[in-house]
Scaffold this motif. Structure first.
Motif, PDB file in Angstrom:
ATOM      1  N   LYS A  81       0.826  -1.214   0.000  1.00 27.86           N
ATOM      2  CA  LYS A  81       0.000   0.000   0.000  1.00 27.86           C
ATOM      3  C   LYS A  81       0.856   1.258   0.000  1.00 27.86           C
ATOM      4  O   LYS A  81       0.719   2.123  -0.852  1.00 27.86           O
ATOM      5  CB  LYS A  81      -0.928   0.004   1.225  1.00 27.86           C
ATOM      6  N   LYS A  82       1.710   1.343   1.022  1.00 26.99           N
ATOM      7  CA  LYS A  82       2.680   2.448   1.104  1.00 26.99           C
ATOM      8  C   LYS A  82       4.040   1.828   0.816  1.00 26.99           C
ATOM      9  O   LYS A  82       4.342   0.765   1.337  1.00 26.99           O
ATOM     10  CB  LYS A  82       2.696   3.043   2.507  1.00 26.99           C
ATOM     11  N   ILE A  83       4.849   2.511  -0.012  1.00 28.04           N
ATOM     12  CA  ILE A  83       6.148   1.918  -0.330  1.00 28.04           C
ATOM     13  C   ILE A  83       6.972   1.721   0.939  1.00 28.04           C
ATOM     14  O   ILE A  83       7.483   0.651   1.203  1.00 28.04           O
ATOM     15  CB  ILE A  83       6.962   2.794  -1.305  1.00 28.04           C
ATOM     16  N   LEU A  84       7.081   2.807   1.729  1.00 29.73           N
ATOM     17  CA  LEU A  84       7.880   2.730   2.944  1.00 29.73           C
ATOM     18  C   LEU A  84       7.113   3.293   4.125  1.00 29.73           C
ATOM     19  O   LEU A  84       6.430   4.301   4.003  1.00 29.73           O
ATOM     20  CB  LEU A  84       9.160   3.561   2.814  1.00 29.73           C
ATOM     21  N   THR A  85       7.238   2.604   5.264  1.00 25.52           N
ATOM     22  CA  THR A  85       6.756   3.174   6.517  1.00 25.52           C
ATOM     23  C   THR A  85       7.919   3.157   7.488  1.00 25.52           C
ATOM     24  O   THR A  85       8.540   2.120   7.707  1.00 25.52           O
ATOM     25  CB  THR A  85       5.590   2.351   7.090  1.00 25.52           C
ATOM     26  N   LEU A  86       8.244   4.334   8.037  1.00 25.80           N
ATOM     27  CA  LEU A  86       9.356   4.441   8.975  1.00 25.80           C
ATOM     28  C   LEU A  86       8.838   4.354  10.402  1.00 25.80           C
ATOM     29  O   LEU A  86       7.696   4.741  10.666  1.00 25.80           O
ATOM     30  CB  LEU A  86      10.076   5.789   8.779  1.00 25.80           C
ATOM     31  N   SER A  87       9.694   3.887  11.301  1.00 22.94           N
ATOM     32  CA  SER A  87       9.265   3.725  12.690  1.00 22.94           C
ATOM     33  C   SER A  87       8.997   5.067  13.374  1.00 22.94           C
ATOM     34  O   SER A  87       8.438   5.107  14.451  1.00 22.94           O
ATOM     35  CB  SER A  87      10.296   2.918  13.476  1.00 22.94           C
ATOM     36  N   ASP A  88       9.389   6.187  12.754  1.00 20.50           N
ATOM     37  CA  ASP A  88       9.040   7.489  13.329  1.00 20.50           C
ATOM     38  C   ASP A  88       7.683   7.990  12.812  1.00 20.50           C
ATOM     39  O   ASP A  88       7.260   9.098  13.122  1.00 20.50           O
ATOM     40  CB  ASP A  88      10.141   8.532  13.036  1.00 20.50           C
ATOM     41  N   GLY A  89       7.018   7.163  12.025  1.00 23.46           N
ATOM     42  CA  GLY A  89       5.687   7.519  11.535  1.00 23.46           C
ATOM     43  C   GLY A  89       5.664   8.087  10.123  1.00 23.46           C
ATOM     44  O   GLY A  89       4.604   8.239   9.530  1.00 23.46           O
ATOM     45  N   THR A  90       6.841   8.407   9.571  1.00 23.31           N
ATOM     46  CA  THR A  90       6.895   8.933   8.208  1.00 23.31           C
ATOM     47  C   THR A  90       6.510   7.842   7.209  1.00 23.31           C
ATOM     48  O   THR A  90       6.921   6.695   7.367  1.00 23.31           O
ATOM     49  CB  THR A  90       8.339   9.386   7.861  1.00 23.31           C
ATOM     50  N   THR A  91       5.729   8.203   6.202  1.00 23.92           N
ATOM     51  CA  THR A  91       5.430   7.231   5.144  1.00 23.92           C
ATOM     52  C   THR A  91       5.776   7.835   3.792  1.00 23.92           C
ATOM     53  O   THR A  91       5.736   9.056   3.610  1.00 23.92           O
ATOM     54  CB  THR A  91       3.940   6.837   5.140  1.00 23.92           C
ATOM     55  N   TYR A  92       6.139   6.959   2.869  1.00 19.58           N
ATOM     56  CA  TYR A  92       6.425   7.392   1.503  1.00 19.58           C
ATOM     57  C   TYR A  92       5.549   6.599   0.544  1.00 19.58           C
ATOM     58  O   TYR A  92       5.445   5.388   0.664  1.00 19.58           O
ATOM     59  CB  TYR A  92       7.895   7.143   1.150  1.00 19.58           C
ATOM     60  N   ASP A  93       4.959   7.295  -0.388  1.00 15.28           N
ATOM     61  CA  ASP A  93       4.175   6.620  -1.412  1.00 15.28           C
ATOM     62  C   ASP A  93       4.649   7.093  -2.775  1.00 15.28           C
ATOM     63  O   ASP A  93       5.414   8.045  -2.871  1.00 15.28           O
ATOM     64  CB  ASP A  93       2.688   6.947  -1.212  1.00 15.28           C
ATOM     65  N   ASN A  94       4.189   6.427  -3.822  1.00 17.01           N
ATOM     66  CA  ASN A  94       4.545   6.876  -5.169  1.00 17.01           C
ATOM     67  C   ASN A  94       4.155   8.340  -5.332  1.00 17.01           C
ATOM     68  O   ASN A  94       3.049   8.729  -4.969  1.00 17.01           O
ATOM     69  CB  ASN A  94       3.794   6.044  -6.204  1.00 17.01           C
ATOM     70  N   ASN A  95       5.037   9.151  -5.888  1.00 13.75           N
ATOM     71  CA  ASN A  95       4.690  10.557  -6.039  1.00 13.75           C
ATOM     72  C   ASN A  95       3.850  10.790  -7.292  1.00 13.75           C
ATOM     73  O   ASN A  95       3.606   9.875  -8.086  1.00 13.75           O
ATOM     74  CB  ASN A  95       5.944  11.441  -5.993  1.00 13.75           C
ATOM     75  N   LYS A  96       3.426  12.019  -7.482  1.00 17.01           N
ATOM     76  CA  LYS A  96       2.451  12.284  -8.553  1.00 17.01           C
ATOM     77  C   LYS A  96       3.042  12.069  -9.950  1.00 17.01           C
ATOM     78  O   LYS A  96       2.334  11.713 -10.878  1.00 17.01           O
ATOM     79  CB  LYS A  96       1.879  13.694  -8.422  1.00 17.01           C
ATOM     80  N   TYR A  97       4.358  12.255 -10.089  1.00 12.68           N
ATOM     81  CA  TYR A  97       4.984  12.053 -11.403  1.00 12.68           C
ATOM     82  C   TYR A  97       4.929  10.576 -11.794  1.00 12.68           C
ATOM     83  O   TYR A  97       4.609  10.222 -12.918  1.00 12.68           O
ATOM     84  CB  TYR A  97       6.424  12.542 -11.397  1.00 12.68           C
ATOM     85  N   ILE A  98       5.249   9.726 -10.814  1.00 12.84           N
ATOM     86  CA  ILE A  98       5.221   8.286 -11.068  1.00 12.84           C
ATOM     87  C   ILE A  98       3.811   7.860 -11.459  1.00 12.84           C
ATOM     88  O   ILE A  98       3.613   7.141 -12.429  1.00 12.84           O
ATOM     89  CB  ILE A  98       5.733   7.521  -9.825  1.00 12.84           C
ATOM     90  N   LEU A  99       2.821   8.352 -10.701  1.00 12.74           N
ATOM     91  CA  LEU A  99       1.429   7.988 -10.988  1.00 12.74           C
ATOM     92  C   LEU A  99       1.009   8.484 -12.368  1.00 12.74           C
ATOM     93  O   LEU A  99       0.311   7.796 -13.100  1.00 12.74           O
ATOM     94  CB  LEU A  99       0.502   8.562  -9.909  1.00 12.74           C
TER      95      LEU A  99
END
Ligand SMILES: [Zn+2]
Length: 382
Positions: free
Chosen positions: A194-212
């Motif tokens: 669902k989310k590419i990366l989830t960090l233990s500090d709560g930060t999440t990374y998802d595909n950005n708008k360019y990729i989409l």
């Protein structure tokens, strides 16, 4: 340590002809010995090179025109492909086709003449050019702000993408003393569908708008291609446009991953990830096989970058075992709930302590603690 720099190159017409010839020769020798192995049984690259220099080279004079190191490298690649098969990390090697990405690899050779060192591969950042074996100087673009690389060139890979663009990737052995950072911070990273990366500090990374955006355009182009008459002029035109889009998608994905991995390796001193579990992701993910493949490629690229960037910055990078049940354990009370192995719920609800937490965040915190353990163990070993 090694570091690669990839430049776009602008060969002139004569150089283009030579590069394409070298692609062909490299592929020809690879396929020739793959076929030989298929009919006569496996032989390692040492034997193949011996056979090449005594027979094939003389029977096929066109092979003598190109850089001889390329042939050797090609045969080492063939051996590497068979090693993968023997180690069960890869399938049976396939014949190389000229319709895929074309590339060849060559090594740097140093010579000393009258106390001056000469190399067959040279990078001239000031005049924006690179010297390559048999090609002489080729114009380059890229790394605008790079003035000097302190290191020695080890090898070069020349490639041509489906878009018709040429590139060179130069591998440097960097002479840089890396000072270990005394760790002050730690992060656990969960790789997800669902989310590419989830960090233990709560930060999440998802595909950005360019990729989409590019993904959307690729889907549209694919449908367009399916409607065209195969082999027609319009078909090839459409196919090329599709290749350009794929290239753009790959580039924006790469740029994005570089940014993420740079941020993480700047901010944290101990970085922990899981190892890739390919099969499970394909089963769990609802996406089709192709997008899982892309996702796997993204993940392995993220891990590769995190690994070398943390090394480069003197930081710690750990990967925990695949069978560690990071998504089943409650990060607060350590209770293991095996139901979460199959559950696809976004929330983790602990049946023991009652904690409710995002499933990926819970996993990333567990991964962080496992990383801390690995770090402590590494201190004992020292
Ligand atoms: Zn709990």
């Amino acid at each position: 340590m090694y570091k690669a720099y990839k430049f776009r190159i602008y060969p002139n017409d004569e150089q283009k002809i030579f590069i394409n010839k070298t692609f062909g020769c490299s592929r020809y020798v690879y396929n020739y010995y793959l076929n030989k192995i298929k009919t006569e049984g496996y032989k390692n690259s040492y034997n193949n090179i011996k056979d090449y220099t005594s027979t094939l080279k003389y029977n096929s004079p066109f092979l003598q025109e190109i850089d001889s190191i390329v042939i050797r490298k090609s045969l080492f690649n063939l051996e590497a492909a068979f090693k993968k098969l023997f180690n069960k990390t890869g399938g049976y090697p396939k014949f190389k086709s000229k319709y895929n990405r074309n590339s060849y690899n060559t090594a740097a050779v140093n010579r000393i003449y009258k106390n001056k060192k000469y190399c067959n591969i040279e990078l001239d950042l000031e005049n924006k050019r690179v010297k390559l074996p048999k090609l002489k100087w080729v114009k380059i673009k890229g790394y605008r702000n790079l003035k000097k690389i302190n290191g020695e060139i080890k090898n070069a890979t020349i490639s041509k993408e489906a878009t018709g663009k040429y590139y060179v990737s130069l591998l440097f052995e960097i002479d840089k003393k890396i000072e270990k950072v005394d760790p002050q911070s730690i992060v656990g990273i969960d790789l997800g569908v669902k989310k590419i990366l989830t960090l233990s500090d709560g930060t999440t990374y998802d595909n950005n708008k360019y990729i989409l955006k590019y993904e959307k355009r690729i889907k549209r182009k694919q449908r367009e291609l399916a409607r065209k008459v195969k082999g027609s002029k319009n078909y090839y035109k459409c196919k090329k446009e599709l290749a350009v889009l794929y290239n753009k998608l790959a580039n924006s994905r790469k740029y994005y991953i570089h940014k993420i991995t740079k941020d993480i390796t700047c901010e944290y001193d101990i970085i922990t990830c899981e190892k890739l579990k390919t099969n499970e992701m394909i089963i769990n993910g609802k996406e089709n096989k192709l997008s899982s493949k892309i996702q796997d490629a993204t993940f392995s690229e993220i891990l590769r970058q995190l690994s070398y960037k943390s090394k480069y910055k003197g930081k710690e990078f750990f990967q925990i075992d695949t069978y560690y049940p990071s998504s089943q354990i409650c990060c607060r009370c350590n209770n293991q709930n095996k139901e979460y192995k199959v559950l696809t719920k976004r929330e983790y609800q602990c049946i023991k302590c009652g904690q409710e937490i995002d499933r990926d965040l819970n996993a990333s915190i567990n991964i962080m603690f496992e990383g801390l353990k690995l770090y402590m163990e590494s201190l004992i070993r020292c």
